[in-house]
Structures are given as C-alpha cells and as structure tokens.
Write an enzyme that holds these catalytic residues in place. Sequence first.
Site, mmCIF file in Angstrom:
data_model
loop_
_atom_site.group_PDB
_atom_site.id
_atom_site.type_symbol
_atom_site.label_atom_id
_atom_site.label_comp_id
_atom_site.label_asym_id
_atom_site.label_seq_id
_atom_site.Cartn_x
_atom_site.Cartn_y
_atom_site.Cartn_z
ATOM 1 N N GLY A 1 3.168 2.737 -8.733
ATOM 2 C CA GLY A 1 2.523 1.639 -8.010
ATOM 3 C C GLY A 1 2.755 1.772 -6.522
ATOM 4 N N SER A 2 2.707 0.664 -5.828
ATOM 5 C CA SER A 2 2.794 0.681 -4.371
ATOM 6 C C SER A 2 4.226 0.887 -3.896
ATOM 7 C CB SER A 2 2.265 -0.641 -3.791
ATOM 8 O OG SER A 2 3.168 -1.703 -4.064
ATOM 9 N N THR A 3 4.346 1.402 -2.678
ATOM 10 C CA THR A 3 5.672 1.587 -2.079
ATOM 11 C C THR A 3 6.373 0.251 -1.902
ATOM 12 O OG1 THR A 3 5.028 3.638 -0.964
ATOM 13 C CG2 THR A 3 6.876 2.419 -0.024
ATOM 14 N N GLY B 1 7.693 -0.777 -5.212
ATOM 15 C CA GLY B 1 8.730 0.172 -5.595
ATOM 16 C C GLY B 1 10.057 -0.115 -4.916
ATOM 17 N N GLU C 1 6.882 6.719 -8.604
ATOM 18 C CA GLU C 1 5.701 7.421 -8.085
ATOM 19 C C GLU C 1 4.893 6.387 -7.327
ATOM 20 O OE1 GLU C 1 1.948 8.158 -7.752
ATOM 21 O OE2 GLU C 1 1.909 8.399 -9.934
#
EC number: 1.2.1.16
Length: 501
Positions: A247-249, A252, A269
């Site tokens: 997903g998104s940073t 994360g 990821e």
Amino acid sequence: MSNWPKITAENPLGLDDPTLFIQKGYIAGEYVGTSSGETFEVNDPASGKTIGTCPDMNVEDTRRAIEVAEKAFATYRKTLPAQRSQILAELHRLYVANIKDITRLIVWENGKSWNDALAEATYAGSFFQWFAGEALRTYGEVIPCSVPGTRNVAVKQPIGVVALLCPWNFPAAMIARKMGPALAVGCTSVIKTPAETPYTTLAIVELARRAGVPDGVVNVITTDKHLQDVGKELCTHPAVHKVSFTGSTRVGKLLASQCSSTLKKMSLELGGNAPLIVFEDADIPTAVAGTIASKFRGSGQTCVCANRIYVHEKVYDEFADLLAKKVGEFKVGPGFDEGVTHGPLIHKRQADKVEEHVQDAVSKGAKVLVGGKRGKGTEYIPTVLTGVTDDCLITNEETFGPVAALYKFSTEEEVIAKANNSEVGLAGYFFSQDADRIWRVAEALETGMVGVNTGMISQAVIPFGGVKESGYGKEGGHQGTSEYTVTKLMAIGSALHNMPK
C-alpha cells in the site's frame, strides 16, 4: 467478442461456479458474518452500482481470527513440506480450472478490462505454482564450528501467525503472492481484504479450502469503516509474528510504528515514483512498447508503473509522437465491453487526483498530446503530456493513473540525478542499446528493481521489493519464502568421552 457474463437472479455476477461469489468473512473454516450485523457495499467501478455486500468485521472478529490461526499453527507447522507442496499444487490446478471466474471477479470489483484482468489472474496463479516448489526448498545449512566436538546446523522454521494486508489494485496477485509462501513454509494467516475488492480474495480462499488447506490455517477479515482498528489489532496483537503490507508509504509508516510495540517482522511494499528513461541510442518502438506496458497496465494504478518519463532531447519528439499515436488507439469503457483496453479508475477520488495532476502540469506549461480529460463516471482518458517540468505535482507524487508525463534531458549524469531525486525507490526503467551504459545505469539507479529494455518486470520467481521509503522485505522468489521463516541455530556438542584428544 463481448466478455459480458450471463447474469441471472440466482447468479448475479454470471460466474461459471456461482458458489465462488462469497459475501462473508472466513474464520476457522466457516463463512461468517460479524457480531454487530454491520455490512458494507462493494461497487462496480464501471457503473457505480452495488454488486454485493460483505460483513463490516471489527476488532472482536479480528481477535477471534488471530486466536484460531494461533491454535491452527500448532498443528500446521508440523505438516511435511511434501504435504504443503501437494496442497499448493492442487490449489494451482483448481485455480487454473476457475481462472475465468477469477477474471470476472476482478473486472466486476476492480474495473480492469477483460484482457488486463485475465493477465493479472494468470500472473497470480503462477505464485501458487512457484511456492508449491518452494515448500520443498526451505533449506538450512551446516556451518563449520571453531569449537572442538561441536557441529553447527541452521534450520528455517515458520515464523507463526502472519497478517496479510492486501491492496485493491491487484486483488488476485497480491493475495497469491502473500498467501502462497505462508502456506508453503507452514504459517497460518489472517487476511485483511480491501473494502473495494474482497470477492476475488474470498474466491481464492475458497479454492484453497477445496485444495485441502486445513480449517483455521487461512482466515479472512472483511472490513470498511473498522479498517484502522482492525489494522492496529493485527499490528499489535502479540500472537501475530509477521505483517505483510502492500500500500502507500504513509500507511506503511503507520503500521511499522504499530508493529514496533512487539517488534514484528514486516514486509512492506510501498509507494513508487518510478523513473523511465529513454536514451538517445534506444530502439524507439521498443521503448514505446515498454512504456505502454509499464505506464498503462491497470489504467496506471500500479505501484511499479512509470511516473516520470525522461526522454533524451535528440529522440524526444519522435518518441512523444509515436507514444501519443499508440495511446490514442486505446478504448476506455466497462471492462467486459468488446474492444475495451482500459477500464475506469477504482473510485472518484482517484480520478480527481489524476485530473489535479494533469491540470497542474498544464498550468505550468505542459502540453496535452492525447487525452487530458475525464470520461464517464470514474474513467480518465489515457493521456500523454509533453513539456512537463520539475515543479509539477506529478514529479513528486505518485499519480496512480493513466498519465504519461514526458520530461526532456540532455546528459546521462543529469537524468540519473533526476531519476534518483525521490524519497521512494521501488522500480525504475530505461531503454538503451549501449552495453556499457546498460550496466552503468542499472547499477546507478536507486531502486529495488530495474527493467532494462522492458516495461514488464513482475514475475513469481523474482525478489520483488524496493528501497528507501518504498519499504523493505521481498515478495516472490526464494527470498519471498524466507520472509515467512526464522533461522534457528542448533549448536550440537559431543559427549566428553567422545571429544577429540
């Protein structure tokens, strides 16, 4: 030929096997609702209409799923590698036999075109085949010892209960890439489906049940409004020993902070802002084909798609014209319609973001060669922009849409510096026929993966993952198997009377 399924009241999605359309969570081998009775709707991105519902499961449901997985781990971890390999091989066989239904579910809930969805479904199946083999390859090693009479043996063991947090953009491939290695090494799992695309995951889990996966080994939580609470529970519960998230940073980082309370192992990821470079010595038709494969797959809604396309000034106009010509031939519409190459975006806010990026670039001098406008509903017409500058939003933000932004460059040193000027580093691409340059640039790019003269890098056999703020850990390949294991040293001594004199 139209790929529209034959819909009836009894079979609303027109599946060959209607029992693969599952609108429940899955815990301890049973399809369940939630204690609150809450549900959420799942919509078809092409029409905006509701295609079904799922239980809006909560923390209480999640804790139960974790407890069930923990209990199942006590026995599943003891199964033989050959048994787990056979289960995955049977899952692959069942998956291939039902691949058209998996494809239909992807189109219904994600909106991809038929060919795009079928390509994803095929790619997803390759993970079950790969990890069926990997179940037999969790090798340890014997390590020479400096202590007399002692032998060192390192073995790999399953880490335990794992939480698998999946995104909506690859509803089949992402769960296959996470569930496959977990099953292969002997882990049990709790899967949190995306609210936008739960049905593909549930169908795959049903095929896993039919393949012989024991009750409690795989569990599924469907949730929408309780998403944050469920995620926090999975990241902080002491019985969960690993979290895999795509997903998104931003999310994360949040999950990593929550996992730190129990020092969980993680595979992350996260977001990308992939550079794609076309050097002056590139084969232009190959570069255009590779750019299309990278940029426009899934209507640009992939984390590895090219976001910044740098083209050498000597071939800039030639490349831009040929790319625009090819992109102008795309057909946008509902994924089941005949001839459609690209479906709608997943929801309105995604289309809004793409529109914002295009309008921002145009306001700063960029020119629209093709596209540059919205279609029906959440559709956005595939777009090629020239004259994009470094101060545009698209330079620093992942667009996640069908927009090819072209930047002009003059030297290799200049373009490598620009390509690496990003906080993230998932994938990068470049096109060149110079053998020395290929090695030089591939080594210089600060990304976890590099595609050279190709826009397609995703495979079951490779270590997929990024660097910098694109996360850590690998998925796929033998490295992806190791992510679900712990390495244990066994230092084995000898009886004193057997010690060497």
